[in-house]
Each structure stands twice: as structure tokens, then as C-alpha cells.
Design an enzyme around this catalytic site. Structure first.
Site, PDB file in Angstrom:
ATOM      1  N   ASP A  13       0.810  -1.218   0.000  1.00  8.54           N
ATOM      2  CA  ASP A  13       0.000   0.000   0.000  1.00  8.54           C
ATOM      3  C   ASP A  13       0.846   1.272   0.000  1.00  8.54           C
ATOM      4  OD1 ASP A  13      -2.253  -1.689   0.125  1.00  8.54           O
ATOM      5  OD2 ASP A  13      -1.862  -1.941   2.263  1.00  8.54           O
ATOM      6  N   HIS A  42      -4.452  -2.706  -6.134  1.00  6.41           N
ATOM      7  CA  HIS A  42      -3.711  -1.526  -6.606  1.00  6.41           C
ATOM      8  C   HIS A  42      -4.707  -0.437  -6.981  1.00  6.41           C
ATOM      9  CE1 HIS A  42       0.331  -3.688  -7.490  1.00  6.41           C
ATOM     10  NE2 HIS A  42       0.001  -3.653  -6.224  1.00  6.41           N
TER      11      HIS A  42
HETATM   12  P1  IMP Z   1      -2.075 -12.965   2.761  1.00  5.02           P
HETATM   13  O1  IMP Z   1      -1.165 -12.411   1.733  1.00  5.02           O
HETATM   14  O2  IMP Z   1      -3.537 -12.774   2.428  1.00  5.02           O
HETATM   15  O3  IMP Z   1      -1.736 -14.389   3.119  1.00  5.02           O
HETATM   16  O4  IMP Z   1      -1.835 -12.111   4.109  1.00  5.02           O
HETATM   17  C1  IMP Z   1      -0.597 -12.153   4.815  1.00  5.02           C
HETATM   18  C2  IMP Z   1      -0.227 -10.782   5.358  1.00  5.02           C
HETATM   19  O5  IMP Z   1       0.080  -9.924   4.266  1.00  5.02           O
HETATM   20  C3  IMP Z   1      -1.334 -10.084   6.140  1.00  5.02           C
HETATM   21  O6  IMP Z   1      -0.744  -9.279   7.148  1.00  5.02           O
HETATM   22  C4  IMP Z   1      -1.992  -9.182   5.088  1.00  5.02           C
HETATM   23  O7  IMP Z   1      -2.642  -8.061   5.673  1.00  5.02           O
HETATM   24  C5  IMP Z   1      -0.766  -8.778   4.301  1.00  5.02           C
HETATM   25  N1  IMP Z   1      -1.078  -8.415   2.898  1.00  5.02           N
HETATM   26  C6  IMP Z   1      -1.305  -9.266   1.874  1.00  5.02           C
HETATM   27  N2  IMP Z   1      -1.514  -8.581   0.722  1.00  5.02           N
HETATM   28  C7  IMP Z   1      -1.408  -7.280   1.033  1.00  5.02           C
HETATM   29  C8  IMP Z   1      -1.490  -6.076   0.269  1.00  5.02           C
HETATM   30  O8  IMP Z   1      -1.699  -6.066  -0.932  1.00  5.02           O
HETATM   31  N3  IMP Z   1      -1.320  -4.900   0.945  1.00  5.02           N
HETATM   32  C9  IMP Z   1      -1.050  -4.884   2.267  1.00  5.02           C
HETATM   33  N4  IMP Z   1      -0.959  -5.973   3.022  1.00  5.02           N
HETATM   34  C10 IMP Z   1      -1.131  -7.172   2.412  1.00  5.02           C
HETATM   35 MG    MG Z   2      -3.013  -2.263  -1.729  1.00  5.52          MG
END
Ligand code: IMP
Ligand code: MG
Length: 333
Positions: A13, A42
Site C-alpha cells: 500500500d 492496486h
Molecule cells: P495474505 O497475503 O492474504 O496471506 O496475508 C498475509 C499478510 O500480508 C497479512 O498481514 C496481510 O494483511 C498482508 N497483505 C497481503 N496482501 C497485502 C497487500 O496487498 N497490501 C497490504 N498488506 C497485504
Molecule cells: Mg493495496
């Protein structure tokens, strides 16, 4: 250019979508290759309209740009088809035939997992989908009838494109500090390596063929989900400073902290950054909102940019001053 990687410096982000959409328009990108999966949203603002894209590359804003989903990516079929419809990119988007599929059962497994509760995953099922791919039982994109029209050997086309001097951008998702292997944050990480080398690898591009690694810093830091966030401030304080955000994908509150120069230096080095983009300068310095020339920025803002450059050793070339794709100060000339 011609082949650049965009990588997030922190916990995602950082505003990669905005920087990519700007580069697509300004540099007339020929190809944009999205890595990762549906968990990352995005955000792109163009002509007053907001898009939070989970599958379609952020460079869709340039109607001449070819859009690819990388061989290493995990495709969510319904989300992909929905976003292709929304962005009307049917005739210029392709999925690598080796990409794998993330299914509803993976989301169910993800949400049911006790471990994931502490990590606070996005719940899309990316971890379980990757597990299945590693077991060699995953479906591939080429197995899905609805995806047939989009199948391509993107690896060959990207590498031929590099040979022919095409402008190619490899779109990283999430942030370096969520890297499964390299961030030091395990287990509070995502299911893949999110670093610049891995972005190139997922797209099928060898390290010597990448010309530029653009690391994206946001002017303050945010994180969603569990795990440490050095310097974290309270939600009340974040609201007071204008830093409070909600996740574009899941709608969860983002935690926040001030810009961390030491961390920025470390992540620049590990990712081999050649340039930095700095987003949301207008949030720290409201008087810079919408400015598009460096000399229009306030003294305080210039001082901050200088400090980022001195302390990270990386030139800050692209600066975000507002949500629109073109709200940018571009110092690359
Ligand atoms: P997962 O990728 O859904 O398995 O989540 C694992 C960790 O990565 C968690 O803390 C999510 O909040 C974080 N996370 C996954 N994708 C994003 C993203 O696109 N932006 C911010 N945090 C993410
Ligand atoms: Mg994002």
C-alpha cells in the site's frame, strides 16, 4: 527502462498502482506484467474515477499497453473476468499459460486456519493456493475453459520484447516487508517472496535483463494485519495527522507509523533500487497538493525529499502529490 521492476518498500500500500499508472501514460509502456495474486489491491485514479484492481495490471490506463499476468502468479478467475469487463481490456490482456489458479476452497481454508488469524491474512486464500501449487496438484490457467482466450507464452513475448527495446514494467505487489523469505517478519508475512528479484523471476526475466528497480516509498508507513510495526502510532493520532487509511482490498483499518529512514535504506539495498518513488507527499505537506513541478514544492517538502535521498542513497525521481495518476513531480530528466 526498457525493463523496470516496481517494488514496494514497506508492508504494501505504498501507492504502486498510482506510480505504475503514471509511468504507463508518461513513458508509453508497451508491456506491464502483474505478479502475485488477488490479495493485493492496486488503486488507480484516472479521470476522476477510482479503480482498486486485484488482477488487471495498473497500466491499463494506457490503451496501447499490453497487459500480462505473470507465469508465477495465481489467478482468481471470477475477479479476473470481472475486472477485464470493468476496464474493457479484453483485446490486450493475456495470462501466462503456466500461471496457477486460486479457488474458493483456498479462501475457505485460509479463513479457517487458526494460524492465519494471528497473521490477519486478507482471506483470499493465497497461502493455501501456493501450497497446492507446490504440491503439484493446483489447476493451471490453461486448464480453465473461460481463460482460453487469454492464454499466452508471456515469458517468450516479454523476453523478445526486451531484445527489441520495448518498454516493459514488471509490477510487484504487496511490499518487501511482507516477503516470505527476506523480510525478517516471518510468520507475519505473505505466502511468497515480494522482493525485486522475485518479481523478475515470477515474470520469467533474468536479473541481468532488468535495467531499473524503482522502489516505492510512501511518506509515512502503513500496515494491515498482524505483526510488528516499529514506531506505530494510535488510530486517534493517525486520524489527527491525516494518515489514517482503510485497506483498498479488505476495508480493514491500516495501522500507521512515521517514515523509517533506516528501514528505507535497508530495503533499497536488498532490492537493488536504482531510483525511488515517494508517494503521498501531500499528506505530510498539504501545501504541495496537486503540484507537478519540483520548484513548486515547499521548503519543508524539499528538505524531506533530500533527507530520504541522503539517508537511503537512492535518488527520489518520482513524487506523488495527489491521487490522480498525473499528480506527480517527475525529476527523471
Ligand atoms: P495474505 O497475503 O492474504 O496471506 O496475508 C498475509 C499478510 O500480508 C497479512 O498481514 C496481510 O494483511 C498482508 N497483505 C497481503 N496482501 C497485502 C497487500 O496487498 N497490501 C497490504 N498488506 C497485504
Ligand atoms: Mg493495496
Amino acid at each position: 527502462m526498457p525493463c523496470s521492476v516496481i517494488v514496494g518498500a514497506f508492508w504494501g500500500d505504498e501507492g504502486k498502482g498510482k506510480i505504475i499508472s503514471y509511468l504507463a501514460l508518461k513513458d508509453n509502456l508497451d508491456y506491464c506484467v502483474r505478479t502475485g495474486s488477488v490479495n493485493a489491491a492496486h488503486t488507480v485514479w484516472v479521470d476522476g474515477q477510482k479503480y482498486a484492481l486485484h488482477m488487471v495490471p495498473a497500466a491499463f490506463v494506457n490503451p496501447k499497453c499490453n497487459l500480462f499476468i505473470a507465469a508465477g502468479a495465481n489467478v482468481h478467475v471470477a475477479k479476473f473476468l470481472e475486472e477485464v469487463e470493468l476496464t474493457k481490456v479484453h483485446n490486450r490482456i493475456a495470462i501466462d499459460q503456466q500461471a496457477s489458479i486460486i479457488e474458493e476452497k483456498h479462501a475457505i481454508q485460509d479463513k479457517a486456519s487458526a494460524v492465519n488469524k494471528g497473521i490477519g491474512t486478507t482471506g483470499w486464500g493465497v497461502g493455501p493456493a501456493i501450497e497446492e501449487r507446490v504440491r503439484r496438484t493446483a489447476k493451471l490457467a490453461k486448464d480453465i475453459p473461460e481463460l482460453k482466450p487469454y492464454m499466452k507464452d508471456t515469458i517468450t513475448e516479454i523476453n523478445d520484447g526486451i531484445d527489441n527495446g520495448k518498454k516493459i514494467l514488471l509490477e510487484g505487489t504487496q511490499g518487501f516487508m511482507l516477503s516470505l523469505f527476506l523480510s525478517g517478519g516471518y510468520p507475519y508475512v505473505t505466502g511468497r517472496d515480494t522482493g525485486a528479484s522475485a518479481i523478475a523471476s515470477e515474470a520469467g526475466v533474468g536479473p541481468t535483463r532488468v535495467d531499473d528497480v524503482i522502489i516505492v516509498y510512501k511518506s509515512f508507513i502503513t500496515r494491515v494485519g498482524g505483526g510488528p510495526l516499529p514506531g506505530e502510532i494510535t488510530k486517534e493520532e493517525a486520524i489527527k495527522r491525516g494518515w489514517f487509511e482503510r485497506a483498498a482490498g479488505t476495508g480493514r483499518d491500516r495501522r500507521s507509523a512515521p517514515f523509517d529512514f533506516e528501514l528505507a535504506k535497508k530495503t533499497a539495498k536488498i532490492n537493488g533500487a536504482t531510483q525511488a518513488a515517494l508517494t503521498k507527499l501531500d499528506v505530510l505537506f498539504p501545501e504541495c497538493t496537486g503540484k507537478r513541478r519540483y520548484d513548486e514544492l515547499s521548503a519543508g517538502a524539499k528538505q524531506f525529499i533530500k533527507e530520504v535521498e541522503v539517508r537511503t542513497g537512492v535518488p527520489v525521481t518520482i513524487i506523488g502529490t495527489g491521487p490522480d495518476a498525473l499528480d506527480i513531480v517527475d525529476r527523471r530528466e
